[in-house]
Design a protein around this motif. Structure first.
Motif, short mmCIF file in Angstrom:
data_model
loop_
_atom_site.label_atom_id
_atom_site.label_comp_id
_atom_site.label_asym_id
_atom_site.label_seq_id
_atom_site.Cartn_x
_atom_site.Cartn_y
_atom_site.Cartn_z
N ARG A 158 38.61 41.54 51.10
CA ARG A 158 40.01 41.30 51.45
C ARG A 158 40.64 40.15 50.68
NH1 ARG A 158 39.68 45.03 54.60
NH2 ARG A 158 39.19 45.42 56.72
N ARG A 159 39.83 39.18 50.21
CA ARG A 159 40.38 38.03 49.51
C ARG A 159 39.36 37.49 48.51
NH1 ARG A 159 41.79 33.03 53.16
NH2 ARG A 159 39.54 32.88 53.07
N CYS A 160 39.79 37.30 47.26
CA CYS A 160 38.96 36.67 46.25
C CYS A 160 39.86 36.18 45.11
CB CYS A 160 37.88 37.62 45.73
SG CYS A 160 38.51 39.05 44.85
N ASP A 161 39.29 35.37 44.23
CA ASP A 161 40.04 34.85 43.07
C ASP A 161 39.78 35.68 41.82
OD1 ASP A 161 41.06 32.41 44.40
OD2 ASP A 161 38.92 31.95 44.53
N LEU A 162 38.57 36.18 41.69
CA LEU A 162 38.16 36.96 40.53
C LEU A 162 37.47 38.23 41.03
CD1 LEU A 162 37.72 37.11 37.43
CD2 LEU A 162 35.56 35.94 37.81
N TYR A 163 38.01 39.37 40.67
CA TYR A 163 37.44 40.65 41.09
C TYR A 163 36.84 41.34 39.89
CZ TYR A 163 37.16 45.36 43.04
OH TYR A 163 36.70 46.59 43.45
N HIS A 164 35.58 41.71 39.99
CA HIS A 164 34.80 42.30 38.91
C HIS A 164 34.24 43.64 39.40
CE1 HIS A 164 31.01 41.72 36.16
NE2 HIS A 164 31.66 42.83 35.92
N PRO A 165 35.06 44.71 39.34
CA PRO A 165 34.59 46.00 39.88
C PRO A 165 33.46 46.58 39.04
CG PRO A 165 36.67 46.28 38.73
CD PRO A 165 36.39 44.81 38.75
N GLN A 166 32.50 47.16 39.70
CA GLN A 166 31.39 47.84 39.02
C GLN A 166 31.78 49.30 38.81
OE1 GLN A 166 28.18 47.18 41.75
NE2 GLN A 166 27.54 45.34 40.68
N ARG A 167 31.52 49.82 37.64
CA ARG A 167 31.79 51.22 37.31
C ARG A 167 33.24 51.60 37.57
NH1 ARG A 167 28.07 52.99 41.21
NH2 ARG A 167 26.75 51.20 41.11
N GLY A 168 34.16 50.76 37.16
CA GLY A 168 35.58 51.07 37.32
C GLY A 168 36.06 50.82 38.73
N ASN A 169 37.31 51.13 38.97
CA ASN A 169 37.83 50.89 40.31
C ASN A 169 37.46 52.04 41.23
OD1 ASN A 169 39.67 52.95 39.87
ND2 ASN A 169 41.37 51.59 39.47
N ARG A 170 37.71 51.86 42.50
CA ARG A 170 37.29 52.82 43.51
C ARG A 170 38.46 53.65 44.01
NH1 ARG A 170 32.21 51.51 44.63
NH2 ARG A 170 31.57 49.43 44.11
N ARG A 171 39.45 53.81 43.18
CA ARG A 171 40.64 54.57 43.57
C ARG A 171 40.22 55.96 44.01
NH1 ARG A 171 44.18 54.24 39.00
NH2 ARG A 171 42.69 55.66 38.09
N GLY A 172 40.52 56.29 45.22
CA GLY A 172 40.15 57.58 45.77
C GLY A 172 41.10 58.67 45.29
N PRO B 88 47.48 38.86 43.77
CA PRO B 88 46.23 39.57 43.48
C PRO B 88 45.28 38.70 42.65
CG PRO B 88 47.95 40.35 42.04
CD PRO B 88 48.60 39.41 43.03
N PRO B 89 43.99 39.03 42.69
CA PRO B 89 43.02 38.27 41.92
C PRO B 89 43.08 38.64 40.43
CG PRO B 89 41.94 40.11 42.96
CD PRO B 89 43.35 40.10 43.46
N VAL B 90 42.47 37.80 39.61
CA VAL B 90 42.24 38.14 38.21
C VAL B 90 41.16 39.21 38.21
CG1 VAL B 90 41.35 37.29 36.01
CG2 VAL B 90 42.84 35.85 37.41
N VAL B 91 41.35 40.27 37.42
CA VAL B 91 40.38 41.37 37.37
C VAL B 91 39.61 41.28 36.07
CG1 VAL B 91 40.08 43.87 37.40
CG2 VAL B 91 41.86 42.82 38.80
N LEU B 92 38.29 41.26 36.17
CA LEU B 92 37.40 41.19 35.01
C LEU B 92 36.83 42.58 34.78
CD1 LEU B 92 35.67 39.66 32.92
CD2 LEU B 92 34.02 39.27 34.76
N ILE B 93 37.12 43.15 33.61
CA ILE B 93 36.60 44.48 33.27
C ILE B 93 35.89 44.37 31.93
CG2 ILE B 93 37.20 46.88 32.77
CD1 ILE B 93 39.65 46.48 34.55
N LEU B 94 34.64 44.78 31.92
CA LEU B 94 33.83 44.74 30.70
C LEU B 94 33.72 46.14 30.13
CD1 LEU B 94 30.93 42.48 32.03
CD2 LEU B 94 33.01 41.78 30.80
N SER B 95 33.67 46.24 28.81
CA SER B 95 33.50 47.53 28.16
C SER B 95 32.56 47.36 26.97
CB SER B 95 34.85 48.09 27.70
OG SER B 95 35.42 47.24 26.75
N ASP B 96 32.12 48.49 26.44
CA ASP B 96 31.21 48.47 25.29
C ASP B 96 31.93 48.08 24.03
OD1 ASP B 96 29.19 49.27 26.90
OD2 ASP B 96 29.36 51.40 26.38
#
Length: 70
Positions: A19-33, A62-70
């Motif tokens: 519900r609350r964070c400063d940095l969000y680092h989703p695994q395997r992309g977001n969980r948009r249903g 909203p938090p800063v979103v960290l997304i890593l890619s190849d």
């Protein structure tokens, strides 16, 4: 939420929707249903996580979103 309310941290880094964070680092992309009611019936945990993530990312600060890619 109770834990964060009672403790002080410089940065909260989350890898799962919370519900609350400063940095969000989703695994395997977001969980948009995208499965609608079918997803809610057969995978209620994923549907709930998608809801929490949507609330997290669309709130006023909203938090800063960290997304890593190849």
């Amino acid at each position: 939420m109770r834990h964060l309310a009672g403790n002080s941290y410089d940065i909260v880094h989350a890898m799962l929707p919370v519900r609350r964070c400063d940095l969000y680092h989703p695994q395997r992309g977001n969980r948009r249903g995208s499965g609608g009611w079918i997803e809610a019936v057969f995978n209620p945990r994923r549907a709930e996580m998608a809801r929490v993530e949507r609330e997290l990312l669309t709130r006023a600060d909203p938090p800063v979103v960290l997304i890593l890619s190849d």
